[in-house]
Write a protein that holds these residues in place. Structure first.
Motif, PDB file in Angstrom:
ATOM      1  N   VAL A 264       0.835  -1.199   0.000  1.00 34.58           N
ATOM      2  CA  VAL A 264       0.000   0.000   0.000  1.00 34.58           C
ATOM      3  C   VAL A 264       0.871   1.251   0.000  1.00 34.58           C
ATOM      4  CG1 VAL A 264      -1.642   1.346   1.387  1.00 34.58           C
ATOM      5  CG2 VAL A 264      -2.008  -1.104   1.049  1.00 34.58           C
ATOM      6  N   ARG A 265       1.921   1.243   0.801  1.00 30.02           N
ATOM      7  CA  ARG A 265       2.808   2.409   0.880  1.00 30.02           C
ATOM      8  C   ARG A 265       3.435   2.716  -0.482  1.00 30.02           C
ATOM      9  NH1 ARG A 265       7.964   4.406   2.028  1.00 30.02           N
ATOM     10  NH2 ARG A 265       7.984   5.989   3.683  1.00 30.02           N
ATOM     11  N   LEU A 266       3.947   1.695  -1.143  1.00 30.29           N
ATOM     12  CA  LEU A 266       4.591   1.899  -2.433  1.00 30.29           C
ATOM     13  C   LEU A 266       3.610   2.421  -3.473  1.00 30.29           C
ATOM     14  CD1 LEU A 266       6.891  -1.257  -2.586  1.00 30.29           C
ATOM     15  CD2 LEU A 266       7.626   1.131  -2.339  1.00 30.29           C
TER      16      LEU A 266
ATOM     17  N   VAL B 298      -6.782  -1.312  -3.740  1.00 27.00           N
ATOM     18  CA  VAL B 298      -6.208  -1.048  -2.419  1.00 27.00           C
ATOM     19  C   VAL B 298      -6.977  -1.832  -1.360  1.00 27.00           C
ATOM     20  CG1 VAL B 298      -5.807   0.714  -0.649  1.00 27.00           C
ATOM     21  CG2 VAL B 298      -5.292   1.218  -3.049  1.00 27.00           C
ATOM     22  N   VAL B 299      -8.305  -1.808  -1.457  1.00 22.32           N
ATOM     23  CA  VAL B 299      -9.118  -2.594  -0.513  1.00 22.32           C
ATOM     24  C   VAL B 299      -8.787  -4.080  -0.644  1.00 22.32           C
ATOM     25  CG1 VAL B 299     -11.461  -3.258   0.154  1.00 22.32           C
ATOM     26  CG2 VAL B 299     -10.983  -0.893  -0.492  1.00 22.32           C
ATOM     27  N   ALA B 300      -8.592  -4.543  -1.867  1.00 24.86           N
ATOM     28  CA  ALA B 300      -8.248  -5.956  -2.076  1.00 24.86           C
ATOM     29  C   ALA B 300      -6.939  -6.300  -1.377  1.00 24.86           C
ATOM     30  CB  ALA B 300      -8.147  -6.255  -3.575  1.00 24.86           C
ATOM     31  N   THR B 301      -5.975  -5.385  -1.424  1.00 25.20           N
ATOM     32  CA  THR B 301      -4.700  -5.612  -0.736  1.00 25.20           C
ATOM     33  C   THR B 301      -4.907  -5.689   0.775  1.00 25.20           C
ATOM     34  OG1 THR B 301      -3.447  -4.493  -2.490  1.00 25.20           O
ATOM     35  CG2 THR B 301      -2.389  -4.667  -0.329  1.00 25.20           C
ATOM     36  N   LEU B 302      -5.736  -4.808   1.309  1.00 24.58           N
ATOM     37  CA  LEU B 302      -6.036  -4.839   2.744  1.00 24.58           C
ATOM     38  C   LEU B 302      -6.712  -6.156   3.136  1.00 24.58           C
ATOM     39  CD1 LEU B 302      -7.395  -1.196   3.257  1.00 24.58           C
ATOM     40  CD2 LEU B 302      -5.107  -2.058   3.819  1.00 24.58           C
ATOM     41  N   ARG B 303      -7.691  -6.569   2.362  1.00 26.97           N
ATOM     42  CA  ARG B 303      -8.419  -7.799   2.685  1.00 26.97           C
ATOM     43  C   ARG B 303      -7.485  -9.004   2.613  1.00 26.97           C
ATOM     44  NH1 ARG B 303     -11.808  -9.323   4.820  1.00 26.97           N
ATOM     45  NH2 ARG B 303     -13.484 -10.143   3.545  1.00 26.97           N
TER      46      ARG B 303
ATOM     47  N   ALA C 124     -11.249  -2.461   7.066  1.00 28.00           N
ATOM     48  CA  ALA C 124     -10.864  -1.903   5.762  1.00 28.00           C
ATOM     49  C   ALA C 124     -11.708  -0.680   5.428  1.00 28.00           C
ATOM     50  CB  ALA C 124     -11.012  -2.970   4.676  1.00 28.00           C
ATOM     51  N   HIS C 125     -12.995  -0.735   5.762  1.00 26.05           N
ATOM     52  CA  HIS C 125     -13.888   0.401   5.530  1.00 26.05           C
ATOM     53  C   HIS C 125     -13.378   1.649   6.257  1.00 26.05           C
ATOM     54  CE1 HIS C 125     -17.757   2.616   5.403  1.00 26.05           C
ATOM     55  NE2 HIS C 125     -17.474   2.925   6.652  1.00 26.05           N
ATOM     56  N   HIS C 126     -13.028   1.498   7.530  1.00 27.04           N
ATOM     57  CA  HIS C 126     -12.580   2.645   8.318  1.00 27.04           C
ATOM     58  C   HIS C 126     -11.182   3.113   7.901  1.00 27.04           C
ATOM     59  CE1 HIS C 126     -16.032   2.760  10.965  1.00 27.04           C
ATOM     60  NE2 HIS C 126     -15.967   1.442  11.065  1.00 27.04           N
TER      61      HIS C 126
END
Length: 235
Positions: free
Chosen positions: A82-84, A120-125, A134-136
């Protein structure tokens, strides 16, 4: 006849790339269908065969530049990935300083922006985040996910123009204001900013951006490890 045969065909992609280049060179405020047509060597009506209006043109331009953001890395953990990507988004905005306000001006996110946010959400999940967390996280990150954030004291926020907030300079506060608000004057005079790294009007410099980004990511990671849910909120 030879000129006609060798003329580059007018396509939607060619129009969008030319519009991006024009906005890069002169700012989004100067972009019009008329001067874009002039750059392309066509009459303005020729553009409307490929883009319905200026709103559709802006949406297409946003999709072009968002498409420059690096894809998610598969060889690292969620936080580094996510950072990159966020820092890649920021580099895209350095190349296209008009883009932050263009993105903010749209009533609905474009398809490319939605695809980027979805990934991005997919990466978090995939990194172990619940849907709730992930929502927050997405709310907490806000526009930072796209590589920019609104500067708290920005007095020069104009679409398509670069510039640092007046408070970034030691002389940013007039003496009478500095005397009334000494703590703000103190930190503004102590701050060191690199003009060359400014993404655009309303955006902080690279160090401040990464500082806040890392604070957020570290805090988010702690919540993930704790199994945080929104039911833990203090009411």
């Amino acid at each position: 006849m030879a000129d006609t045969l060798h003329r580059t065909p007018l396509t939607r992609d060619r129009i969008l790339l030319a519009a991006v280049a024009l906005a890069d060179a002169t700012g989004i405020q100067s972009l019009s269908m008329r001067n874009l047509a002039q750059d392309l060597g066509v009459v303005p009506m020729a553009l409307y065969k490929h883009v319905a209006n200026k709103d559709e043109l802006l949406d297409g331009m946003i999709d072009v530049v968002v498409g420059e953001i690096d894809p998610p890395r598969q060889d690292t953990d969620w936080k580094q990935s996510v950072r990159l990507r966020i820092l890649s988004a920021r580099q895209m905005l350095i190349r296209h300083p008009w883009a932050p306000l263009a993105i903010e001006s749209r009533n609905m996110a474009t398809m490319a922006v939605l695809a980027y946010l979805d990934s991005v959400v997919a990466t978090l999940r995939a990194g172990g985040f619940s849907t709730d967390l992930a929502h927050h996280v997405m709310h907490a990150m806000g526009s930072r996910i796209l590589g920019f954030s609104q500067e708290l004291f920005d007095a020069s926020r104009r679409a398509g123009q670069t510039g640092v907030a007046e408070v970034d300079a030691p002389t940013g506060f007039p003496p009478e204001i500095a005397a009334r608000f000494p703590h703000l004057a103190e930190i503004s005079a102590a701050a060191s900013h690199d003009d060359a790294s400014t993404v655009g009007s309303g955006c902080d410099d690279q160090f401040e951006f990464e500082f806040a980004l890392d604070l957020l990511l570290d805090g988010i990671d702690r919540l993930r490890q704790q199994g945080w849910t929104s039911s833990h909120r203090v009411r």
